[in-house]
Design a protein around this motif. Sequence first.
Motif, PDB file in Angstrom:
ATOM      1  N   GLN A   1      68.796  -3.523 -20.556  1.00  0.00           N
ATOM      2  CA  GLN A   1      69.259  -3.614 -19.166  1.00  0.00           C
ATOM      3  C   GLN A   1      69.705  -5.022 -18.773  1.00  0.00           C
ATOM      4  OE1 GLN A   1      65.915  -2.079 -16.946  1.00  0.00           O
ATOM      5  NE2 GLN A   1      66.685   0.016 -17.041  1.00  0.00           N
ATOM      6  N   LYS A   2      69.776  -5.905 -19.758  1.00  0.00           N
ATOM      7  CA  LYS A   2      70.168  -7.291 -19.437  1.00  0.00           C
ATOM      8  C   LYS A   2      71.566  -7.363 -18.843  1.00  0.00           C
ATOM      9  CE  LYS A   2      67.334 -10.324 -22.275  1.00  0.00           C
ATOM     10  NZ  LYS A   2      67.332 -11.340 -23.360  1.00  0.00           N
TER      11      LYS A   2
ATOM     12  N   ARG B   1      73.304  -4.995 -17.247  1.00  0.00           N
ATOM     13  CA  ARG B   1      73.316  -4.431 -15.894  1.00  0.00           C
ATOM     14  C   ARG B   1      72.665  -5.368 -14.898  1.00  0.00           C
ATOM     15  NH1 ARG B   1      69.973  -1.468 -12.527  1.00  0.00           N
ATOM     16  NH2 ARG B   1      68.249  -1.795 -13.995  1.00  0.00           N
ATOM     17  N   ASN B   2      71.534  -5.968 -15.302  1.00  0.00           N
ATOM     18  CA  ASN B   2      70.839  -6.891 -14.400  1.00  0.00           C
ATOM     19  C   ASN B   2      71.686  -8.116 -14.086  1.00  0.00           C
ATOM     20  OD1 ASN B   2      68.705  -5.143 -14.479  1.00  0.00           O
ATOM     21  ND2 ASN B   2      67.503  -6.319 -15.946  1.00  0.00           N
ATOM     22  N   LYS B   3      72.428  -8.580 -15.077  1.00  0.00           N
ATOM     23  CA  LYS B   3      73.283  -9.752 -14.852  1.00  0.00           C
ATOM     24  C   LYS B   3      74.368  -9.442 -13.820  1.00  0.00           C
ATOM     25  CE  LYS B   3      76.027 -13.199 -17.330  1.00  0.00           C
ATOM     26  NZ  LYS B   3      76.531 -13.640 -18.655  1.00  0.00           N
TER      27      LYS B   3
ATOM     28  N   GLU C   1      66.119  -6.111  -7.504  1.00  0.00           N
ATOM     29  CA  GLU C   1      66.155  -5.110  -8.565  1.00  0.00           C
ATOM     30  C   GLU C   1      66.538  -5.730  -9.900  1.00  0.00           C
ATOM     31  OE1 GLU C   1      65.292  -1.897  -8.499  1.00  0.00           O
ATOM     32  OE2 GLU C   1      64.599  -2.170  -6.430  1.00  0.00           O
ATOM     33  N   ALA C   2      67.433  -6.715  -9.862  1.00  0.00           N
ATOM     34  CA  ALA C   2      67.848  -7.368 -11.107  1.00  0.00           C
ATOM     35  C   ALA C   2      66.707  -8.144 -11.739  1.00  0.00           C
ATOM     36  CB  ALA C   2      69.031  -8.283 -10.838  1.00  0.00           C
TER      37      ALA C   2
ATOM     38  N   LYS D   1      63.531  -7.319 -11.484  1.00  0.00           N
ATOM     39  CA  LYS D   1      62.407  -6.447 -11.800  1.00  0.00           C
ATOM     40  C   LYS D   1      62.350  -6.085 -13.277  1.00  0.00           C
ATOM     41  CE  LYS D   1      60.975  -3.486  -8.102  1.00  0.00           C
ATOM     42  NZ  LYS D   1      61.197  -2.175  -7.490  1.00  0.00           N
ATOM     43  N   SER D   2      63.473  -5.678 -13.823  1.00  0.00           N
ATOM     44  CA  SER D   2      63.537  -5.155 -15.171  1.00  0.00           C
ATOM     45  C   SER D   2      64.019  -6.222 -16.130  1.00  0.00           C
ATOM     46  CB  SER D   2      64.492  -4.013 -15.109  1.00  0.00           C
ATOM     47  OG  SER D   2      64.595  -3.215 -15.971  1.00  0.00           O
ATOM     48  N   THR D   3      63.297  -6.423 -17.199  1.00  0.00           N
ATOM     49  CA  THR D   3      63.632  -7.491 -18.170  1.00  0.00           C
ATOM     50  C   THR D   3      63.823  -6.938 -19.576  1.00  0.00           C
ATOM     51  OG1 THR D   3      61.268  -7.882 -18.519  1.00  0.00           O
ATOM     52  CG2 THR D   3      62.387  -9.242 -16.861  1.00  0.00           C
TER      53      THR D   3
ATOM     54  N   MET E   1      74.246  -7.081 -11.509  1.00  0.00           N
ATOM     55  CA  MET E   1      73.608  -6.901 -10.205  1.00  0.00           C
ATOM     56  C   MET E   1      73.245  -8.243  -9.583  1.00  0.00           C
ATOM     57  SD  MET E   1      71.131  -3.585 -10.724  1.00  0.00           S
ATOM     58  CE  MET E   1      70.493  -3.794  -9.068  1.00  0.00           C
ATOM     59  N   ALA E   2      72.783  -9.187 -10.395  1.00  0.00           N
ATOM     60  CA  ALA E   2      72.417 -10.507  -9.870  1.00  0.00           C
ATOM     61  C   ALA E   2      73.635 -11.237  -9.330  1.00  0.00           C
ATOM     62  CB  ALA E   2      71.737 -11.329 -10.949  1.00  0.00           C
TER      63      ALA E   2
END
Length: 334
Positions: free
Chosen positions: A294-295, A297-299, A285-286, A288-290, A301-302
């Motif tokens: 959302q950077k 949040r993705n960081k 999921e991290a 998927k979105s770039t 989650m990763a």
Amino acid sequence: MATVQWRRTIGTLCVLAVTLLTFCAFSSVSGAVSLNDRVQKLLELSNQRSIIKLNNEKYREFVKTLPRNYSVILMLTALNPSRGCQVCQAAHEEYQVVADSWRLSGGSDKLFFTMVDYDEGHDVFNSLKANTAPVFMHVPPQGKLKEADTLNIQAVGYNAEVIAKWIAERTGVNMRIVRKPNYGGVVAFSLLMLLVAGFLYLRRNSLEFLYNKNMYAWIVVALILFMTSGQMWNHIRGPPFMQRHPQSKQWMYIHGSSQGQYVAETYIVMSLNLAVAIGFVMLNEAAKSTTESQKGRNKVMAIAGIILVAVFFSALKSIFRAKYQGYPYSFLFK
């Protein structure tokens, strides 16, 4: 005088010969009666229970005494929990299936199934030089025991079908394994289908959830976790939930051998596998979105996904090392 002496000598020899022949004939008849009595006793015992329990005295009477015109399948076991035999109960259940199948097929007076527990026949273990349990042995009617007369459990296991095949190889007696039907699964599946049908009926006006891909994905993940954790093995073998260590008396949740497992162990493995799966989902999921918003949040989650995968996969490897002695690899935990 010489002639009289000679006649007396011949007469004495004749009397001795007749006595010897009579003794041999009597011994032969007595041996035959003894064999018939033993066979009749074994038949009576096998009619009462398909597996004849032996102690030291009965072992000498039915297995060691000669002559013998029947084969004996002997299981050496230690069913007392204090003995710490982890697989004895499961092996005994499979052996019981074989013995019951033999009795259902009609049986015969040429093959008998017996069992010796260590607490009731430790002299038998010593005489057979058995220092482990369970052990399956074939005692032939004549001759000494050969290496093939002992079932190699480590190589082929102890399933009922395996035991029956080994018996056929040693005795030439073929039998069909008959297991008692288990209707629990059919009842549970029927109830589940009724619940699903009732739920769909109540939600018949809003079935959009049936098109939800995530729902099907988690159903597949749950099914995979169920199978990989060993739930089917529990269903077949019926192991205990957990067990006390025979020496330290502490509760054991992880079985110390690759040949067994506890119910609690399967739940632990399922939870660890689920944590690893969630970690991979978060990493996916991290990535998927770039978008810029959302950077952050993705960081997070990763990083969380990496931690989940690393920690819980290391725990899985640690359990694997504990069950498979000598496995050389580990990650975060030993």
